[in-house]
Scaffold this active site. Structure first.
Site, mmCIF file in Angstrom:
data_model
loop_
_atom_site.group_PDB
_atom_site.id
_atom_site.type_symbol
_atom_site.label_atom_id
_atom_site.label_comp_id
_atom_site.label_asym_id
_atom_site.label_seq_id
_atom_site.Cartn_x
_atom_site.Cartn_y
_atom_site.Cartn_z
ATOM 1 N N GLY A 99 0.845 -1.194 0.000
ATOM 2 C CA GLY A 99 0.000 0.000 0.000
ATOM 3 C C GLY A 99 0.874 1.235 0.000
ATOM 4 O O GLY A 99 1.406 1.620 -1.034
ATOM 5 N N HIS B 88 -26.100 20.699 10.371
ATOM 6 C CA HIS B 88 -27.380 20.123 9.939
ATOM 7 C C HIS B 88 -28.082 19.362 11.068
ATOM 8 O O HIS B 88 -29.236 18.954 10.903
ATOM 9 C CB HIS B 88 -27.167 19.159 8.768
ATOM 10 C CG HIS B 88 -26.991 19.836 7.433
ATOM 11 N ND1 HIS B 88 -25.860 20.526 7.098
ATOM 12 C CD2 HIS B 88 -27.802 19.901 6.351
ATOM 13 C CE1 HIS B 88 -25.976 20.992 5.864
ATOM 14 N NE2 HIS B 88 -27.147 20.642 5.385
ATOM 15 N N GLY B 89 -27.355 19.131 12.178
ATOM 16 C CA GLY B 89 -27.957 18.407 13.290
ATOM 17 C C GLY B 89 -28.440 17.030 12.857
ATOM 18 O O GLY B 89 -27.814 16.379 12.019
ATOM 19 N N GLU C 148 -4.090 7.857 -3.106
ATOM 20 C CA GLU C 148 -3.027 8.652 -3.745
ATOM 21 C C GLU C 148 -1.968 9.059 -2.724
ATOM 22 O O GLU C 148 -1.404 10.136 -2.807
ATOM 23 C CB GLU C 148 -3.664 9.908 -4.383
ATOM 24 C CG GLU C 148 -3.005 10.361 -5.648
ATOM 25 C CD GLU C 148 -3.408 9.539 -6.839
ATOM 26 O OE1 GLU C 148 -4.264 8.645 -6.706
ATOM 27 O OE2 GLU C 148 -2.836 9.767 -7.904
#
Lengths: 382, 264
Positions: free
Chosen positions: A131, A341-342, A366
């Site tokens: 990775g 936004h709760g 990336e």
């Protein structure tokens, strides 16, 4: 110093924004739910002519500078991350290796199909055990009778398994270097190659309608010429491809942050609690101010990195910084945007929920945020 | 088949408009400008005519250097060339003064059709197209939603939106047509189009090039004058009628509707 965008860059921004608002926004939530690759959106992006933006016109590309391309990715990501990653993985990772390192014949063969968006390309680097340590690749290519025989596997590969995916550039061990370490090569592998197996789609946290696959290669044979550039240059090529790719992933963070901020601002103006709109509470006003400030900082850094690349200056450090800052900025911005936004932010009915899920991978793909810090630290002698 | 599209650059419809403290105009510094949406239908229709009959499409646009971006957007959509009218003397013109300058510029252009948006979304005057037709001595049809040009290109049949229906008219060309939503779906500028737009001819003309004098255009040549801009009054907060259930609140509501709102 000049902070003005060129006329083309401004028109590109307006056009892609308009396109994303009208063609993508109305269906983005639905596509996210269905998790099916959208040939419709890819077809429309191809019609718009953006699937090969930074490639010269003689190969069918748009002939734009890199910053224009970055702005287009930003505008797509402002509305839908899956659209943005499909376009930028195709260009930065799929197409650019052929443009940078391919022979004239390879360019003429592949680039017109890729830049027109008829065909998608991908880049196979990550493996189950390679990775962040990309050099630890186990996939092997052995030269036999002028053919590379490839065995191994790759994972998390974007755009590899659609009906229009045509080829992949993979990294593989092509031999031993003088210091006895593995020599890496980047090899073109057309999709019809025998022994090339494409796995089923992953079930992902975000980027729901983008195509992501695991791949395996069993005695895949491709001609000797499919090794891009000179033998032994593969590792360097891979790093260069990632440098360019980082700018586009940075643009996804920047665009996503911008989109989340706009949602938060709109909601905070409309939502009343204690008899007043949320923005009239200073804690919320300050949150929104911080979001906008951080987004502006991220944008300046990303555009500067793209400017360096366009002017053929070294940009490795700035690309890593920009990718790191843009990804993490979006992380903070989308977290606060959802908070504003709760309870509604937790519901799929509000797109901020999708943006929240789509952000996390930006800290990973990336090159993780940790790897970006390694890249930066190596430029200051650490 | 040659078309000229008269295009105006206007503030983006999502912009928040702020009025200058002295009420003489609006603050334009932070505004994002775009092509007037109704003009986009004209651009699209001109491109369709060009695709069907050949010929050319030209944009005619009045305004300072910032309008170049709007002009280039039209060129990127596929328009062939453009004329920009740029002179401080053109500033502050009403519909008449604007049409006067456009008419003068059109005398030097070849056209079978002139398109204007049915109105600009900033001042909403809806007059320039009609005045332009008058000044050029051409027929005009406003608010068109469909255009069929005859094969001989000497006339056209147009659908025009009227209250509750469609009026179908035949008009001799050349003519001025003002365009309305529903006429077509304007295309996006394509990326190759954007890259080519810079190389397309853009002819910038000032007052002298049009052969007009400063008294006939802009503020001086206007028949009307804007004396002041004011913001619409802020909406007062709503009133909540308190009380136990509709039996108590309904009479109060009726009383308020009758005595305060005076609507019943």
């Amino acid at each position: 110093m000049n902070f003005d965008l060129t006329e083309e860059q401004k028109i590109i921004r307006n056009t892609v924004r308009d396109f994303a608002e009208k063609e993508i926004r109305p269906i983005a939530a639905d596509l996210d739910q269905k998790e099916e690759f959208s040939y419709e959106i890819v077809g429309k992006m191809a019609d718009l002519g953006i699937m090969g933006m930074p490639v010269p016109e003689k190969y069918g590309g748009g002939g734009t500078d890199y910053l224009s391309y970055i702005i287009a990715v930003e505008e797509l990501a402002r509305v839908d991350a899956s659209s943005a990653i499909t376009m930028c993985a195709h260009i930065s990772l799929g197409t650019m290796p052929i443009y940078y390192y391919g022979t004239e014949e390879q360019k003429r063969k592949w680039l017109p199909k890729l830049t027109s968006g008829q065909m998608l390309a991908s880049f196979g680097l990550t493996e189950p055990d390679a990775g962040s340590d990309a050099g630890a690749t186990k996939t092997k290519a052995i030269l036999k009778n002028d053919m590379w025989v490839i065995n191994g596997s790759k994972c998390f590969i974007t755009n590899a398994g659609t009906k229009i995916s045509g080829l992949i550039t993979i990294t593989a061990i092509t031999g031993k270097r003088k210091d006895n370490r593995n020599e890496i090569g980047c090899i073109l592998l057309p999709n019809e190659t025998e022994g090339y197996n494409i796995g089923s789609s992953y079930n992902k946290m975000g980027w729901h309608w983008s195509d992501t696959r695991g791949l395996s290669f069993v005695d895949c044979c491709v001609p000797k010429e499919n090794l891009l550039g000179e033998k032994g240059h593969g590792f360097r090529q891979m790093l260069e491809i990632l440098d360019g790719g980082r700018l586009s992933v940075g643009a996804m963070g920047l665009g996503g942050a911008q989109g989340a901020y706009e949602m938060a601002l709109k909601y905070a103006k409309e939502r009343f609690q204690f008899g007043k709109p949320l923005i009239s509470f200073q804690i919320n006003a300050f949150k929104l101010s911080d979001m906008l400030t951080e987004i502006e900082m991220a944008r300046l850094l990303l555009y500067k990195a793209a400017w360096l690349k366009d002017n053929n200056r070294p940009f490795i450090r700035e690309a890593a910084m920009a990718k790191l800052v843009c990804s993490e900025t979006m992380g903070r911005v989308v977290n606060q945007a959802l908070q504003l936004h709760g309870g509604y932010g937790f519901m799929k009915e509000y797109p901020v929920e999708r943006f929240y899920r789509d952000q996390k991978v930006l800290d990973i793909a990336e090159g993780t945020s940790e790897i970006q810090r390694i890249v930066i630290s190596r430029t200051i002698g650490c | 088949m040659n078309s000229v599209v008269c295009v105006k650059q206007v503030p983006d419809t999502e912009s928040v408009i702020k009025i200058k403290p002295d009420g003489s105009g609006i603050i334009t510094d932070d505004l994002k400008f775009v092509m007037n949406p109704y003009d986009e239908y004209g651009v699209e229709e001109a491109l369709k005519l060009k695709e069907k009959f050949g010929g050319s499409a030209t944009i005619l646009c009045m305004g300072p250097s910032r309008v170049v971006e709007t002009i280039r957007t039209g060129l990127a959509m596929g328009v062939d060339k453009a004329v920009q009218l740029d002179d401080p003397a053109f500033e502050g013109g009403d519909a008449f003064a604007t049409a006067k300058a456009l008419a003068e510029a059109l005398k030097g252009l070849e056209y079978d059709v002139i398109f204007c948006g049915k109105q600009a979304v900033d001042d909403d005057l809806s007059q320039v197209g009609q005045i332009l037709a008058e000044l050029l001595g051409l027929p005009h049809v406003s608010l068109i939603q469909k255009l069929q040009v005859a094969d001989d290109k000497k006339s056209a049949v147009v659908d025009r939106q009227v209250e509750g229906g469609i009026e179908v008219l035949k008009v001799l060309l050349p003519a001025v047509l003002t365009t309305q939503k529903g006429l077509n779906e304007p295309r996006y500028a394509s990326l190759p189009g954007i890259m080519k737009a810079k190389k397309k001819p853009l002819d910038v003309k000032d007052l002298a090039a049009l052969g007009l004098n400063a008294d006939s255009v802009g503020c001086n040549g206007s028949k009307t004058m804007i004396t002041k801009y004011t913001a619409p009054p802020e909406r007062a907060a709503g009133k909540i009628i308190e009380g136990e259930g509709p039996q108590e609140t309904a009479p109060k509501l009726v009383q308020l509707l009758r005595e305060e709102a005076k609507v019943i």
